[in-house]
Design an enzyme around this catalytic site. Structure first.
Site, PDB file in Angstrom:
ATOM      1  N   HIS A  81     -25.624 -46.480  -4.763  1.00  0.00           N
ATOM      2  CA  HIS A  81     -24.564 -45.472  -4.939  1.00  0.00           C
ATOM      3  C   HIS A  81     -24.413 -45.119  -6.419  1.00  0.00           C
ATOM      4  O   HIS A  81     -24.227 -43.962  -6.786  1.00  0.00           O
ATOM      5  CB  HIS A  81     -23.215 -46.000  -4.442  1.00  0.00           C
ATOM      6  CG  HIS A  81     -23.207 -46.447  -3.015  1.00  0.00           C
ATOM      7  ND1 HIS A  81     -22.650 -47.635  -2.610  1.00  0.00           N
ATOM      8  CD2 HIS A  81     -23.691 -45.864  -1.896  1.00  0.00           C
ATOM      9  CE1 HIS A  81     -22.781 -47.762  -1.308  1.00  0.00           C
ATOM     10  NE2 HIS A  81     -23.417 -46.693  -0.850  1.00  0.00           N
ATOM     11  N   CYS A  88     -27.783 -42.944  16.153  1.00  0.00           N
ATOM     12  CA  CYS A  88     -27.742 -44.093  15.244  1.00  0.00           C
ATOM     13  C   CYS A  88     -26.405 -44.053  14.504  1.00  0.00           C
ATOM     14  O   CYS A  88     -26.128 -43.088  13.784  1.00  0.00           O
ATOM     15  CB  CYS A  88     -28.893 -44.054  14.233  1.00  0.00           C
ATOM     16  SG  CYS A  88     -28.657 -45.308  12.942  1.00  0.00           S
ATOM     17  N   CYS A 128     -26.701 -43.903  10.621  1.00  0.00           N
ATOM     18  CA  CYS A 128     -26.958 -42.569  10.051  1.00  0.00           C
ATOM     19  C   CYS A 128     -25.880 -41.584  10.466  1.00  0.00           C
ATOM     20  O   CYS A 128     -25.798 -40.496   9.917  1.00  0.00           O
ATOM     21  CB  CYS A 128     -28.271 -41.986  10.577  1.00  0.00           C
ATOM     22  SG  CYS A 128     -29.736 -42.859  10.094  1.00  0.00           S
ATOM     23  N   CYS A 187     -33.931 -46.850  15.088  1.00  0.00           N
ATOM     24  CA  CYS A 187     -33.723 -45.799  14.081  1.00  0.00           C
ATOM     25  C   CYS A 187     -34.798 -45.911  12.998  1.00  0.00           C
ATOM     26  O   CYS A 187     -35.041 -47.008  12.482  1.00  0.00           O
ATOM     27  CB  CYS A 187     -32.336 -45.967  13.457  1.00  0.00           C
ATOM     28  SG  CYS A 187     -32.159 -45.064  11.919  1.00  0.00           S
ATOM     29  N   HIS A 215     -32.720 -47.087   9.612  1.00  0.00           N
ATOM     30  CA  HIS A 215     -32.066 -48.398   9.602  1.00  0.00           C
ATOM     31  C   HIS A 215     -32.858 -49.477  10.333  1.00  0.00           C
ATOM     32  O   HIS A 215     -32.523 -50.652  10.256  1.00  0.00           O
ATOM     33  CB  HIS A 215     -30.659 -48.300  10.217  1.00  0.00           C
ATOM     34  CG  HIS A 215     -29.706 -47.536   9.350  1.00  0.00           C
ATOM     35  ND1 HIS A 215     -29.580 -46.168   9.415  1.00  0.00           N
ATOM     36  CD2 HIS A 215     -28.864 -47.950   8.360  1.00  0.00           C
ATOM     37  CE1 HIS A 215     -28.688 -45.769   8.521  1.00  0.00           C
ATOM     38  NE2 HIS A 215     -28.247 -46.825   7.867  1.00  0.00           N
ATOM     39  N   LYS A 248     -35.350 -50.220   0.998  1.00  0.00           N
ATOM     40  CA  LYS A 248     -34.183 -49.503   0.486  1.00  0.00           C
ATOM     41  C   LYS A 248     -33.032 -50.478   0.302  1.00  0.00           C
ATOM     42  O   LYS A 248     -32.772 -51.305   1.172  1.00  0.00           O
ATOM     43  CB  LYS A 248     -33.767 -48.414   1.480  1.00  0.00           C
ATOM     44  CG  LYS A 248     -32.573 -47.608   1.000  1.00  0.00           C
ATOM     45  CD  LYS A 248     -32.131 -46.605   2.058  1.00  0.00           C
ATOM     46  CE  LYS A 248     -30.905 -45.841   1.574  1.00  0.00           C
ATOM     47  NZ  LYS A 248     -29.977 -45.501   2.620  1.00  0.00           N
ATOM     48  N   LYS A 281     -26.348 -52.026   2.302  1.00  0.00           N
ATOM     49  CA  LYS A 281     -25.518 -53.105   2.802  1.00  0.00           C
ATOM     50  C   LYS A 281     -26.152 -53.690   4.055  1.00  0.00           C
ATOM     51  O   LYS A 281     -26.277 -54.902   4.199  1.00  0.00           O
ATOM     52  CB  LYS A 281     -24.125 -52.580   3.134  1.00  0.00           C
ATOM     53  CG  LYS A 281     -23.274 -53.704   3.662  1.00  0.00           C
ATOM     54  CD  LYS A 281     -21.922 -53.290   4.138  1.00  0.00           C
ATOM     55  CE  LYS A 281     -21.287 -54.519   4.762  1.00  0.00           C
ATOM     56  NZ  LYS A 281     -20.039 -54.297   5.377  1.00  0.00           N
TER      57      LYS A 281
HETATM   58  N1  MSP Z   1     -21.531 -40.410   3.594  1.00  0.00           N
HETATM   59  C1  MSP Z   1     -22.860 -39.951   3.566  1.00  0.00           C
HETATM   60  C2  MSP Z   1     -23.013 -38.784   2.592  1.00  0.00           C
HETATM   61  C3  MSP Z   1     -22.142 -37.621   2.897  1.00  0.00           C
HETATM   62  S1  MSP Z   1     -22.300 -36.375   1.693  1.00  0.00           S
HETATM   63  C4  MSP Z   1     -21.507 -35.063   2.348  1.00  0.00           C
HETATM   64  C5  MSP Z   1     -23.795 -41.067   3.122  1.00  0.00           C
HETATM   65  N2  MSP Z   1     -23.226 -42.071   2.465  1.00  0.00           N
HETATM   66  S2  MSP Z   1     -23.989 -43.354   1.917  1.00  0.00           S
HETATM   67  O1  MSP Z   1     -22.993 -44.105   1.223  1.00  0.00           O
HETATM   68  O2  MSP Z   1     -24.685 -44.015   2.962  1.00  0.00           O
HETATM   69  O3  MSP Z   1     -25.070 -42.866   0.947  1.00  0.00           O
HETATM   70  C6  MSP Z   1     -24.740 -41.953  -0.048  1.00  0.00           C
HETATM   71  C7  MSP Z   1     -25.892 -41.675  -0.947  1.00  0.00           C
HETATM   72  O4  MSP Z   1     -26.292 -42.866  -1.582  1.00  0.00           O
HETATM   73  C8  MSP Z   1     -27.110 -41.101  -0.246  1.00  0.00           C
HETATM   74  O5  MSP Z   1     -27.550 -40.006  -1.032  1.00  0.00           O
HETATM   75  C9  MSP Z   1     -28.119 -42.176  -0.321  1.00  0.00           C
HETATM   76  O6  MSP Z   1     -29.413 -41.692  -0.482  1.00  0.00           O
HETATM   77  C10 MSP Z   1     -27.682 -42.884  -1.599  1.00  0.00           C
HETATM   78  N3  MSP Z   1     -28.170 -44.227  -1.559  1.00  0.00           N
HETATM   79  C11 MSP Z   1     -27.777 -45.235  -0.749  1.00  0.00           C
HETATM   80  N4  MSP Z   1     -28.610 -46.284  -0.967  1.00  0.00           N
HETATM   81  C12 MSP Z   1     -29.534 -45.946  -1.913  1.00  0.00           C
HETATM   82  C13 MSP Z   1     -30.546 -46.600  -2.596  1.00  0.00           C
HETATM   83  N5  MSP Z   1     -30.885 -47.830  -2.322  1.00  0.00           N
HETATM   84  N6  MSP Z   1     -31.164 -45.933  -3.607  1.00  0.00           N
HETATM   85  C14 MSP Z   1     -30.776 -44.669  -3.999  1.00  0.00           C
HETATM   86  N7  MSP Z   1     -29.849 -44.034  -3.364  1.00  0.00           N
HETATM   87  C15 MSP Z   1     -29.311 -44.583  -2.234  1.00  0.00           C
HETATM   88  O7  MSP Z   1     -24.978 -40.961   3.343  1.00  0.00           O
END
Ligand code: MSP
Length: 535
Positions: free
Chosen positions: A50, A155, A158, A177, A180, A328, A331
């Site tokens: 994030h 899923c 997602c 999925c 995931h 990736k 959590k």
């Molecule tokens: N809630 C949705 C986004 C809605 S936007 C209108 C979501 N949330 S998320 O928390 O799962 O992920 C948010 C962003 O964080 C995504 O762009 C995702 O690619 C990014 N990342 C989550 N884990 C990541 C990594 N390990 N590396 C880089 N970015 C990653 O999807």
């Protein structure tokens, strides 16, 4: 709303007094620049994945503030939907109480990472509900949302449906999925559908007319591939989920979480609110997103907007994933790295620099602690930190601690001009690692200039003054160019070389033209900026 405490700390300029605001993204001749991060699911605490996109957004918008743009940088949290409802149930609490507990952790993490967002939106806020209801109603009135029955695979991770052929086998068992790698669930229910299939040509025409909208370009190919492979209508409502926003024309249904979430980008600029003109900021300049959410942002979202009579986003910056051991970071994967732990070891600027410099934006990067330390030692301790310390030491010994003026015809002037050009072009291209490489080219050139001239061996006099004046001017320019990545360090260098004011108030390109260092000002050494870390 807003983030006034950070606005003060960063000395960020407020709205120009009495400025005339006109539609189309400009205020009295000043360009407006609106950038967003994805809103993060609050089922997990903030992790490095994030932090990655958020730091990129922060650096990009800091660069645009230096350019004199009127900037809005938005981040926030995605709080509705089945995933959050289930996480709250598992925690034995209500979704509202659950989200109220986690959302502040994102705010706190961004505060710690020196993120200067202008707004933080939560999808449980009334202003967001107003915008979602308006967008849904517009699409419904346009005839693009219709009732149908859905039967298929979902899923929850997602919050997305999958077709049979998109599912993968894991350990010999089907129906998992692809993201995931967990079993999907079978759903059958009456849903409202958004008629995405009607938008294929309009989307392709739009992307043909805006070929640079998605950066980097290989991610654009991915989005176009998704459109060309045929668009299926998608469900925009659920009757089995209660945690969300009810459809304005049918209260039995709750809006699909992605329809809800995407709208946050409009909620934050006052869409659906009669007292605001959302076109003052819309269309957005860049949605920064991870590669896993291209389909939602680059396909669903512009189609929803077209249906509602709203302009599509101007651009998207698509990042890759940070991987841990090839997987990736997430959590659910159990391999999440807490960014705040790393900051304790390496400092906020060290961490920000690593995130921006290590991985070309758009590509996947492998996170390792050794990699973090190696990058820190090479670029920050040995290069930038060493240059700042060396210059201050020589000025103390050979120039009585007073910084001399640079030469107009310095051999470093060309290196500075090319660093400025490279840094500017790379930020324009949403390429932070290239921007920092261009900035660091001036640090390297200045270190080489010192090594070639060895002022520490020479007697005090005009020659030493000339070499040191040039080095100080290079350092002044570096502190502006590096500011988006390492804002605190930039300000520290600025002050140590005797300059007044704040780096945030410097304006590119004038402030980075060669010759701005005044000379005749005190230079102090101070503590090491980046003490070396033992690997
Ligand atoms: N809630 C949705 C986004 C809605 S936007 C209108 C979501 N949330 S998320 O928390 O799962 O992920 C948010 C962003 O964080 C995504 O762009 C995702 O690619 C990014 N990342 C989550 N884990 C990541 C990594 N390990 N590396 C880089 N970015 C990653 O999807």
């Amino acid at each position: 709303m807003g983030n006034p405490s950070q606005a003060n700390r960063d000395g960020r300029p407020g709205e120009p007094a009495g400025a005339r605001v006109g539609p189309g993204g400009s205020v009295g001749g000043v360009s407006r620049f609106y950038v967003t991060t994805p809103i993060y699911y609050v089922n997990a605490e903030p992790h490095l994945g994030h932090a990655y996109t958020t730091i990129v957004g922060d650096a990009l918008t800091r660069w645009h503030r230096l350019m004199g743009d009127d900037v809005k940088f938005l981040t926030g949290t995605d709080e509705h939907g089945l995933k959050i409802q289930q996480a709250a149930e598992a925690a034995g609490t209500t979704p509202q109480a659950f989200t109220d507990e986690i959302a502040p952790k994102f705010r706190a993490a961004w505060e710690r990472l020196n993120i200067a967002h202008d707004d933080f939106i939560r999808t449980t806020e009334p202003r967001h509900r107003t915008a979602v209801v308006e967008l849904l109603q517009r699409c419904y009135d346009a005839g693009d949302i219709e009732l149908d029955t859905y039967s298929g695979w979902y899923c929850v991770g997602c919050e997305a449906y999958y077709t049979d052929d998109e599912l993968i086998e894991v350990d010999g068992v089907g129906n998992h999925c692809p993201i995931h790698r967990r079993p999907v669930e079978h759903f059958e229910e009456e849903n409202y559908f958004f008629r995405l299939s009607r938008f294929e040509d309009r989307l392709l025409d739009w992307y043909a007319a805006h070929p640079d909208a998605i950066k980097p370009s290989h991610r654009a190919n991915e989005a176009l591939g998704l459109i060309k492979s045929g668009l299926r209508d998608f469900s925009v409502s659920r009757t089995t989920v209660d945690w969300g926003i009810h459809l304005p024309w049918d209260d039995r249904h709750v809006a699909y979480v992605w329809f809800d979430a995407l709208t946050n980008y409009l909620s934050a600029v006052g869409f659906g609110d009669d007292t605001q003109d959302y076109t003052e900021w819309w269309p957005v300049d860049y949605h920064l997103i991870g590669k896993d959410i291209i389909r939602f942002h680059c396909v669903y979202w512009p189609a929803m907007l077209m249906s509602a009579g709203v302009e599509p986003p101007k651009g998207y910056g698509v990042g890759g994933w940070l991987l841990v051991g090839g997987e990736k970071m997430s959590k659910s994967g159990g391999n999440a790295v807490n960014p705040l732990d790393l900051v304790d070891d390496i400092g906020v600027d060290g961490f920000r620099y690593y995130v921006l410099a290590e991985t070309p934006y758009g590509s996947d990067g492998d996170f390792t602690y050794d990699g973090l330390v190696a990058r820190y030692n090479a670029d920050l301790a040995n290069n930038l930190g060493n240059l700042a310390a060396r210059v201050a030491t020589v000025v103390a010994k050979k120039c009585d601690g007073v910084g001399p003026a640079p030469r107009p015809d310095s051999p470093l002037a060309e290196a500075a001009a090319s660093a400025v050009a490279g840094t500017t072009a790379a930020w324009d291209d949403v390429a932070p690692s290239k921007a920092l490489d261009a900035t660091w080219s001036l640090i390297r050139a200045t270190n080489s200039h010192l090594e070639a001239n060895e002022p520490w061996k020479a007697d005090p006099g005009p020659e030493v003054d000339a070499v040191m004046g040039d080095a100080l001017e290079a350092l002044r320019i570096v502190s502006i160019l590096a500011y988006p990545a390492v804002p605190e360090t930039s300000q520290t260098i600025w002050e140590r070389i005797g300059l007044d004011g704040d780096v945030v108030d410097q304006r590119v390109p004038d402030a980075v033209a060669w010759g701005g260092y005044p000379g005749g000002v005190p230079v102090v050494k101070g503590d090491p900026l980046f003490p070396r870390i033992k690997a």
